[in-house]
Motif scaffolding. Structure first.
Motif, mmCIF file in Angstrom:
data_model
loop_
_atom_site.group_PDB
_atom_site.id
_atom_site.type_symbol
_atom_site.label_atom_id
_atom_site.label_comp_id
_atom_site.label_asym_id
_atom_site.label_seq_id
_atom_site.Cartn_x
_atom_site.Cartn_y
_atom_site.Cartn_z
ATOM 1 N N LYS A 93 118.788 29.423 62.874
ATOM 2 C CA LYS A 93 117.912 29.613 61.708
ATOM 3 C C LYS A 93 116.682 28.709 61.741
ATOM 4 O O LYS A 93 115.856 28.763 60.834
ATOM 5 C CB LYS A 93 118.696 29.370 60.410
ATOM 6 N N GLU A 94 116.587 27.873 62.782
ATOM 7 C CA GLU A 94 115.505 26.876 62.869
ATOM 8 C C GLU A 94 115.369 26.163 61.530
ATOM 9 O O GLU A 94 114.289 26.094 60.928
ATOM 10 C CB GLU A 94 114.188 27.522 63.296
ATOM 11 N N SER A 95 116.485 25.654 61.071
ATOM 12 C CA SER A 95 116.491 25.008 59.753
ATOM 13 C C SER A 95 117.417 23.798 59.758
ATOM 14 O O SER A 95 118.514 23.850 60.309
ATOM 15 C CB SER A 95 116.970 26.016 58.699
ATOM 16 N N VAL A 136 117.977 11.267 60.778
ATOM 17 C CA VAL A 136 119.030 12.004 60.081
ATOM 18 C C VAL A 136 118.971 13.470 60.545
ATOM 19 O O VAL A 136 118.010 13.893 61.195
ATOM 20 C CB VAL A 136 118.890 11.891 58.543
ATOM 21 N N ASP A 137 120.009 14.226 60.229
ATOM 22 C CA ASP A 137 120.072 15.597 60.745
ATOM 23 C C ASP A 137 119.668 16.645 59.725
ATOM 24 O O ASP A 137 119.024 17.629 60.071
ATOM 25 C CB ASP A 137 121.507 15.889 61.209
ATOM 26 N N ILE A 138 120.084 16.441 58.471
ATOM 27 C CA ILE A 138 119.830 17.471 57.452
ATOM 28 C C ILE A 138 119.212 16.823 56.224
ATOM 29 O O ILE A 138 119.705 15.783 55.749
ATOM 30 C CB ILE A 138 121.155 18.186 57.092
ATOM 31 N N ILE A 139 118.138 17.396 55.731
ATOM 32 C CA ILE A 139 117.539 16.884 54.499
ATOM 33 C C ILE A 139 118.088 17.687 53.314
ATOM 34 O O ILE A 139 118.213 18.903 53.383
ATOM 35 C CB ILE A 139 115.992 16.950 54.525
ATOM 36 N N ARG A 155 108.539 26.000 53.022
ATOM 37 C CA ARG A 155 107.668 24.874 53.395
ATOM 38 C C ARG A 155 108.540 23.677 53.830
ATOM 39 O O ARG A 155 108.276 23.044 54.847
ATOM 40 C CB ARG A 155 106.768 24.497 52.205
ATOM 41 N N TYR A 156 109.585 23.408 53.081
ATOM 42 C CA TYR A 156 110.492 22.307 53.453
ATOM 43 C C TYR A 156 111.193 22.620 54.776
ATOM 44 O O TYR A 156 111.364 21.741 55.619
ATOM 45 C CB TYR A 156 111.537 22.069 52.354
ATOM 46 N N TRP A 173 111.926 21.185 60.289
ATOM 47 C CA TRP A 173 112.122 21.620 61.675
ATOM 48 C C TRP A 173 111.054 21.016 62.586
ATOM 49 O O TRP A 173 111.339 20.600 63.713
ATOM 50 C CB TRP A 173 112.140 23.152 61.748
ATOM 51 N N GLU A 174 109.826 20.951 62.078
ATOM 52 C CA GLU A 174 108.745 20.319 62.874
ATOM 53 C C GLU A 174 109.101 18.865 63.183
ATOM 54 O O GLU A 174 108.903 18.394 64.303
ATOM 55 C CB GLU A 174 107.438 20.314 62.072
#
Ligand code: S5P
Length: 357
Positions: free
Chosen positions: A30-32, A321-324, A342-343, A348-349
């Motif tokens: 999901k590139e997320s 960290v891995d997940i916001i 946007r988040y 991902w960037e």
């Protein structure tokens, strides 16, 4: 020189926890690396958010106990509906329950009461204040649930073969008790299917909590990855985002030790920076207290109630960290769906920049 964990792409992370391994693959698909904190007080709003923002996220975080009309029915209630949306959009559900009691009590809080989070939440979390037994107690409750679930799935398949309607006269009397049981079981299964249909088709006023959620009716499954495994996972709160919290360095270290001793159940941490320090630490870190500046204006870095915010770039890029985890930054926006995207993009960037640094 070997690559640090922070620079290892998600798909190469070697977690032995089945849910973490699945989550890393899901993130790539999901590139997320975004978790939505859906802190809302109505079940309808929660389900609507899960459905509209589902495509942008890999984890949906809930506080079931702030949903005033939470429906506890295991088969048709709010948790079950969230689980259906999780399968539809491909995300894991994380009930932010923050368990913090003795083992015997947390087992009941996890599996019983109005929440029954073990039924619908892939992930939950705990404080280690009461000591390490909180982790083993929750792990035991989760594996007991999983065993029961496996048995239920098997039972379903077994009873699915000879249908009571198709049983011949010859079968009657052969094993009356078995047939009676089978018919009763099928009737119960039918009743539960009927009740789902009734809930989604009956007319109710728009503001009724049980009114149908049109988007939730289709029976769609996310196709880019298989469904999540039945395993359950735990995150330990090693660090908090709130000002003046008492979780100091020694506390976080104790958390990591407990996690290392319980890798079958503990996926990782809620923390403000990665807690992977030993060579073979493969824990996942999920981080709340995250907001982006909105437009030209830099958003305040606190909410006036102790919460402290950092940007995705800082958390993912600098703190590894891995997940916001983002709540009000998304649900308080004029257009939450666009804001979630946007988040997702910013998160991902920051990750791709980190692994290619
Ligand atoms: O240290 C923490 C741990 C958690 S789980 N700080 C937090 O803010 N949280 C949770 O993350 C909190 O309970 C809330 O659900 C979410 C942050 O929401 P936001 O609206 O401030 O983004």
């Amino acid at each position: 020189m070997s690559r640090s964990i922070a620079q290892t792409p998600y798909e190469e992370r070697q977690s032995t926890h089945p849910l973490s391994a699945y989550l890393y693959r899901l993130m790539v698909v999901k590139e997320s690396n975004l978790c939505l904190s859906a802190d809302v007080s109505s079940a309808r709003t929660l389900l609507r958010l899960a459905n509209s923002i589902g495509p942008s996220i890999v984890v949906l975080k809930t506080h079931y106990d702030i949903v005033s009309d939470w429906d506890s029915d295991v088969e048709t209630g709010t948790g079950a509906q969230l689980a259906a949306l999780a399968a539809k959009h491909g995300f894991l559900i994380f009930e932010d329950r923050k368990f913090s009691d003795i083992g015997s009590t947390v087992q009941k809080q996890y599996t019983d009461g109005p929440g029954k989070a073990v039924e619908w939440a892939h992930i939950t979390n705990a404080h280690i204040l009461p000591g390490a037994a909180i982790v083993s107690a929750l792990a035991d409750a989760a594996s007991a649930w999983r065993e029961k679930k496996k048995y239920e799935v098997k039972t379903d398949i077994t009873v699915g073969t000879p249908r009571p309607e198709s049983l011949s006269e010859d079968d009657e009397g052969k094993d009356d008790e078995d047939i009676k049981n089978l018919k009763a079981l099928q009737a119960r299964r039918k009743a539960s299917i009927v009740s789902i249909t009734t809930v989604s088709q009956s007319y109710e006023p728009a503001n009724s909590p049980r009114a149908p959620i049109p988007e939730c009716e289709e029976d769609v499954i996310f196709s880019k990855i298989e469904e999540a495994p039945l395993d359950r996972g735990l995150l330990l709160l090693a660090q908090m985002s709130s000002a003046g919290n008492l979780l100091d360095e020694a506390y976080a270290k104790a958390c990591v030790e407990i996690a290392r001793n319980n890798k079958d159940f503990v996926m990782g941490f809620i923390a403000q920076e990665t807690q992977n320090t030993a060579a073979d630490d493969q824990f996942i870190t999920m981080t709340p207290g995250c907001q982006l500046p909105s437009g030209e204006e830099q958003r305040a870095n606190s909410d006036g109630l102790g919460q402290q915010y950092n940007t995705p770039k800082k958390l993912i890029g600098e703190k590894s960290v891995d997940i916001i985890i983002v709540g009000r930054g998304i649900i308080g926006a004029a257009d939450p769906v666009t804001e979630a995207e946007r988040y997702r993009r910013k998160g991902w960037e920051a990750y791709t920049a980190r692994i290619s640094a």
